[in-house]
Design a protein around this motif. Structure first.
Motif, PDB file in Angstrom:
ATOM      1  N   GLU A 186      -1.617  35.406  -9.044  1.00  0.00           N
ATOM      2  CA  GLU A 186      -1.222  35.718 -10.252  1.00  0.00           C
ATOM      3  C   GLU A 186       0.354  35.600 -10.730  1.00  0.00           C
ATOM      4  O   GLU A 186       0.920  35.142 -11.766  1.00  0.00           O
ATOM      5  CB  GLU A 186      -1.831  36.951 -10.731  1.00  0.00           C
ATOM      6  CG  GLU A 186      -1.659  37.519 -12.068  1.00  0.00           C
ATOM      7  CD  GLU A 186      -2.103  38.730 -12.389  1.00  0.00           C
ATOM      8  OE1 GLU A 186      -1.909  39.590 -13.368  1.00  0.00           O
ATOM      9  OE2 GLU A 186      -3.009  39.281 -11.666  1.00  0.00           O
ATOM     10  N   ALA A 187       1.216  36.111  -9.654  1.00  0.00           N
ATOM     11  CA  ALA A 187       2.339  36.365  -9.921  1.00  0.00           C
ATOM     12  C   ALA A 187       3.126  34.724  -9.880  1.00  0.00           C
ATOM     13  O   ALA A 187       4.055  34.472 -10.714  1.00  0.00           O
ATOM     14  CB  ALA A 187       3.256  36.949  -8.847  1.00  0.00           C
ATOM     15  N   GLY A 188       2.501  33.881  -8.752  1.00  0.00           N
ATOM     16  CA  GLY A 188       2.930  32.682  -8.895  1.00  0.00           C
ATOM     17  C   GLY A 188       2.783  31.735 -10.089  1.00  0.00           C
ATOM     18  O   GLY A 188       3.634  30.914 -10.642  1.00  0.00           O
ATOM     19  N   LEU A 189       1.591  31.810 -10.612  1.00  0.00           N
ATOM     20  CA  LEU A 189       1.141  31.242 -11.867  1.00  0.00           C
ATOM     21  C   LEU A 189       1.769  31.586 -13.143  1.00  0.00           C
ATOM     22  O   LEU A 189       2.364  30.949 -13.818  1.00  0.00           O
ATOM     23  CB  LEU A 189      -0.117  31.344 -12.248  1.00  0.00           C
ATOM     24  CG  LEU A 189      -1.224  30.581 -11.041  1.00  0.00           C
ATOM     25  CD1 LEU A 189      -2.657  30.966 -11.117  1.00  0.00           C
ATOM     26  CD2 LEU A 189      -0.804  29.295 -10.974  1.00  0.00           C
ATOM     27  N   ARG A 190       2.288  32.979 -12.876  1.00  0.00           N
ATOM     28  CA  ARG A 190       3.596  33.396 -14.071  1.00  0.00           C
ATOM     29  C   ARG A 190       4.741  32.457 -14.154  1.00  0.00           C
ATOM     30  O   ARG A 190       5.422  32.203 -15.049  1.00  0.00           O
ATOM     31  CB  ARG A 190       3.500  34.811 -14.148  1.00  0.00           C
ATOM     32  CG  ARG A 190       2.537  35.824 -14.587  1.00  0.00           C
ATOM     33  CD  ARG A 190       3.083  37.201 -14.852  1.00  0.00           C
ATOM     34  NE  ARG A 190       3.479  37.799 -13.602  1.00  0.00           N
ATOM     35  CZ  ARG A 190       2.769  38.594 -12.752  1.00  0.00           C
ATOM     36  NH1 ARG A 190       1.450  38.534 -13.186  1.00  0.00           N
ATOM     37  NH2 ARG A 190       3.065  39.172 -11.784  1.00  0.00           N
ATOM     38  N   ILE A 191       5.256  32.211 -12.781  1.00  0.00           N
ATOM     39  CA  ILE A 191       6.406  31.554 -12.605  1.00  0.00           C
ATOM     40  C   ILE A 191       6.281  30.116 -13.205  1.00  0.00           C
ATOM     41  O   ILE A 191       6.992  29.520 -13.871  1.00  0.00           O
ATOM     42  CB  ILE A 191       6.927  31.431 -11.334  1.00  0.00           C
ATOM     43  CG1 ILE A 191       7.076  32.791 -10.356  1.00  0.00           C
ATOM     44  CG2 ILE A 191       7.967  30.157 -11.216  1.00  0.00           C
ATOM     45  CD1 ILE A 191       7.280  32.723  -9.214  1.00  0.00           C
ATOM     46  N   ILE A 192       4.945  29.524 -13.008  1.00  0.00           N
ATOM     47  CA  ILE A 192       4.503  28.168 -13.492  1.00  0.00           C
ATOM     48  C   ILE A 192       4.654  28.123 -14.729  1.00  0.00           C
ATOM     49  O   ILE A 192       5.183  27.223 -15.476  1.00  0.00           O
ATOM     50  CB  ILE A 192       2.997  27.703 -12.799  1.00  0.00           C
ATOM     51  CG1 ILE A 192       3.295  27.585 -11.107  1.00  0.00           C
ATOM     52  CG2 ILE A 192       2.850  26.390 -13.574  1.00  0.00           C
ATOM     53  CD1 ILE A 192       4.496  26.374 -10.735  1.00  0.00           C
ATOM     54  N   ASP A 193       3.964  29.084 -15.534  1.00  0.00           N
ATOM     55  CA  ASP A 193       3.835  29.169 -16.840  1.00  0.00           C
ATOM     56  C   ASP A 193       5.286  29.191 -17.575  1.00  0.00           C
ATOM     57  O   ASP A 193       5.646  28.514 -18.813  1.00  0.00           O
ATOM     58  CB  ASP A 193       3.081  30.201 -17.654  1.00  0.00           C
ATOM     59  CG  ASP A 193       1.542  30.171 -17.024  1.00  0.00           C
ATOM     60  OD1 ASP A 193       1.106  29.137 -16.803  1.00  0.00           O
ATOM     61  OD2 ASP A 193       0.922  31.229 -17.114  1.00  0.00           O
ATOM     62  N   THR A 194       6.090  30.139 -16.977  1.00  0.00           N
ATOM     63  CA  THR A 194       7.475  30.148 -17.556  1.00  0.00           C
ATOM     64  C   THR A 194       8.098  28.700 -17.508  1.00  0.00           C
ATOM     65  O   THR A 194       8.931  28.648 -18.460  1.00  0.00           O
ATOM     66  CB  THR A 194       8.012  31.410 -16.799  1.00  0.00           C
ATOM     67  OG1 THR A 194       7.532  32.323 -16.879  1.00  0.00           O
ATOM     68  CG2 THR A 194       9.346  31.604 -17.557  1.00  0.00           C
ATOM     69  N   LEU A 195       8.059  28.219 -16.197  1.00  0.00           N
ATOM     70  CA  LEU A 195       8.739  26.900 -16.020  1.00  0.00           C
ATOM     71  C   LEU A 195       8.197  25.971 -17.191  1.00  0.00           C
ATOM     72  O   LEU A 195       9.163  25.127 -17.386  1.00  0.00           O
ATOM     73  CB  LEU A 195       8.562  26.323 -14.603  1.00  0.00           C
ATOM     74  CG  LEU A 195       9.262  27.028 -13.536  1.00  0.00           C
ATOM     75  CD1 LEU A 195       8.324  26.723 -12.224  1.00  0.00           C
ATOM     76  CD2 LEU A 195      10.749  26.576 -13.401  1.00  0.00           C
ATOM     77  N   GLU A 196       7.102  25.898 -17.493  1.00  0.00           N
ATOM     78  CA  GLU A 196       6.331  25.056 -18.386  1.00  0.00           C
ATOM     79  C   GLU A 196       6.947  25.063 -19.759  1.00  0.00           C
ATOM     80  O   GLU A 196       7.304  24.180 -20.365  1.00  0.00           O
ATOM     81  CB  GLU A 196       4.845  25.110 -18.175  1.00  0.00           C
ATOM     82  CG  GLU A 196       4.259  23.959 -19.063  1.00  0.00           C
ATOM     83  CD  GLU A 196       2.553  24.073 -18.754  1.00  0.00           C
ATOM     84  OE1 GLU A 196       2.150  22.713 -18.621  1.00  0.00           O
ATOM     85  OE2 GLU A 196       2.123  25.037 -18.590  1.00  0.00           O
ATOM     86  N   GLU A 197       7.142  26.464 -20.131  1.00  0.00           N
ATOM     87  CA  GLU A 197       7.489  26.862 -21.419  1.00  0.00           C
ATOM     88  C   GLU A 197       9.256  26.266 -21.524  1.00  0.00           C
ATOM     89  O   GLU A 197       9.538  25.595 -22.666  1.00  0.00           O
ATOM     90  CB  GLU A 197       7.555  28.203 -21.888  1.00  0.00           C
ATOM     91  CG  GLU A 197       6.141  28.766 -21.890  1.00  0.00           C
ATOM     92  CD  GLU A 197       6.054  30.324 -22.031  1.00  0.00           C
ATOM     93  OE1 GLU A 197       7.093  30.953 -22.255  1.00  0.00           O
ATOM     94  OE2 GLU A 197       5.038  30.725 -21.825  1.00  0.00           O
ATOM     95  N   ILE A 198       9.972  26.460 -20.433  1.00  0.00           N
ATOM     96  CA  ILE A 198      11.191  26.065 -20.764  1.00  0.00           C
ATOM     97  C   ILE A 198      11.470  24.839 -20.482  1.00  0.00           C
ATOM     98  O   ILE A 198      12.179  23.994 -21.451  1.00  0.00           O
ATOM     99  CB  ILE A 198      12.005  27.044 -19.620  1.00  0.00           C
ATOM    100  CG1 ILE A 198      12.071  28.302 -19.868  1.00  0.00           C
ATOM    101  CG2 ILE A 198      13.547  26.304 -19.402  1.00  0.00           C
ATOM    102  CD1 ILE A 198      12.782  29.208 -18.381  1.00  0.00           C
ATOM    103  N   GLY A 199      10.526  24.072 -19.814  1.00  0.00           N
ATOM    104  CA  GLY A 199      10.544  22.705 -19.620  1.00  0.00           C
ATOM    105  C   GLY A 199      10.139  21.874 -20.932  1.00  0.00           C
ATOM    106  O   GLY A 199      10.882  21.059 -21.260  1.00  0.00           O
ATOM    107  N   ASP A 200       9.178  22.530 -21.553  1.00  0.00           N
ATOM    108  CA  ASP A 200       8.899  21.786 -22.843  1.00  0.00           C
ATOM    109  C   ASP A 200       9.979  21.900 -23.833  1.00  0.00           C
ATOM    110  O   ASP A 200      10.134  20.863 -24.663  1.00  0.00           O
ATOM    111  CB  ASP A 200       7.604  22.689 -23.390  1.00  0.00           C
ATOM    112  CG  ASP A 200       6.344  22.277 -22.514  1.00  0.00           C
ATOM    113  OD1 ASP A 200       6.196  21.121 -21.727  1.00  0.00           O
ATOM    114  OD2 ASP A 200       5.222  23.078 -22.787  1.00  0.00           O
ATOM    115  N   ALA A 201      10.754  23.027 -23.679  1.00  0.00           N
ATOM    116  CA  ALA A 201      11.914  23.005 -24.889  1.00  0.00           C
ATOM    117  C   ALA A 201      12.884  22.030 -24.451  1.00  0.00           C
ATOM    118  O   ALA A 201      13.569  21.717 -25.536  1.00  0.00           O
ATOM    119  CB  ALA A 201      12.563  24.617 -24.523  1.00  0.00           C
TER     120      ALA A 201
END
Length: 317
Positions: free
Chosen positions: A240-255
């Motif tokens: 769960e903690a690792g996937l929160r990191i991936i989600d945040t990376l994805e949001e920032i990357g999309d920007a």
């Protein structure tokens, strides 16, 4: 371009890992990856004399051999090559005689007159550190190595190496290679970075993408059905903690209209003393993401978001 510690080496701030050459990338695929990397602006290649002795049928040195054949074929200008000693099956450890023989073998495989950056791959406490430091110094004095570095050493042993170098007149290390990424921060940030700051060492982290987890490819702890031999190592982070990191990376990357991998590498580059994260590619199609990670500049608030989502508790707290 970025300078490696106190050396005269200026490199693109992303190092291409050669661990897959002769393993998951055969000679032709490796040549294609190396071509794509250099054409895209990369110029810093990392390998080791032991890559890839763990593969059935291999004996070690396969990666260096492929890189050497590529260098001879392409004759690129301005490429910096780093390699390592202590783990090749025929040259284990860091005794003076072994370091010399291993360096000479690496030079033959690479087809070089001198190694730009030579790492003690893993500490060898069975050999007096004075002997190892002296052996590396002799390689520099004889023109076989241009710059000295250490990998997988503790902060205490790095300090000891530097103290011996200072007393004996041997050139100081210019770089340290630790395991460091968004899901593996504690030890490096608590112990290694302070030493690197104090002595002007450049960090060249390995496992920068956590065996592929920080590409966003692995979103389950079940590695079954994954084709990569590194899938198990990556899938273990899909908590769960690792996937929160991936989600945040994805949001920032999309920007930034860029990938999760590039964003993760950009975060690592923004950390104190980090010079060039190491990341590998099995195919040329994977190279642009790595190069993008060497160019992307994250905003301060984006770095802080990633710091927070990957936050850890310091040892002893």
């Amino acid at each position: 371009m970025t300078r490696i510690g106190n050396s005269d080496l200026d490199v693109f701030p992303l190092s291409l890992g050669g661990n897959v050459f002769g393993w998951t990338a055969d000679r032709d695929a490796s040549f294609a990856v190396l071509d794509a990397f250099v054409v895209g602006g990369g110029d810093f290649i990392d390998t080791a004399d032991s890559y890839s002795a763990w593969v059935p049928g291999n004996s070690g040195g396969e990666s260096e051999t492929i890189i050497g054949e590529w260098l001879a074929s392409r004759r690129p200008s301005g490429v910096t090559v780093a390699t390592k000693v202590s783990q090749h099956p025929d040259y284990r450890g860091l005794s003076a005689s072994n370091v010399r023989k291993a360096a000479e073998a690496s030079l033959r495989r690479l087809g070089l007159d001198a190694i730009d950056l030579y790492y003690a791959h893993f500490d060898d406490e069975s050999v007096p550190l004075e002997e190892t430091v002296g052996a590396f110094g002799a390689l520099v004095e004889d023109g076989l190595v241009r710059n000295i570095a250490v990998s997988n050493y503790t902060a205490e042993r790095i300090r000891e190496w530097i103290d011996i170098s200072g007393r004996s007149g041997v050139p100081l290390p210019v770089a340290v290679q630790p395991h460091y990424n968004l899901v593996h921060r504690n030890d490096v940030e608590e112990t290694i970075i302070p030493v690197a700051r104090e002595f002007g060492l450049g960090l060249v982290p390995y496992y920068s993408l956590a065996s592929g987890f920080l590409t966003g490819k692995y979103r389950t702890t079940d590695a079954e059905g994954q084709s990569s031999p590194r899938a198990g190592g990556a899938a273990k982070y899909a908590t769960e903690a690792g996937l929160r990191i991936i989600d945040t990376l994805e949001e920032i990357g999309d920007a930034h209209d860029t990938s999760i991998a590039a964003t993760s590498l950009a975060w690592l580059r923004a950390q104190p003393t980090v010079v060039a994260p190491i990341a590998s590619a099995r195919t040329p199609e994977q190279v642009p993401d790595l190069l993008a990670g060497g160019r992307l500049e994250l905003a301060a608030d984006e770095i802080e978001r990633l710091n927070a989502v990957s936050e850890w508790t310091p040892a002893g707290a």
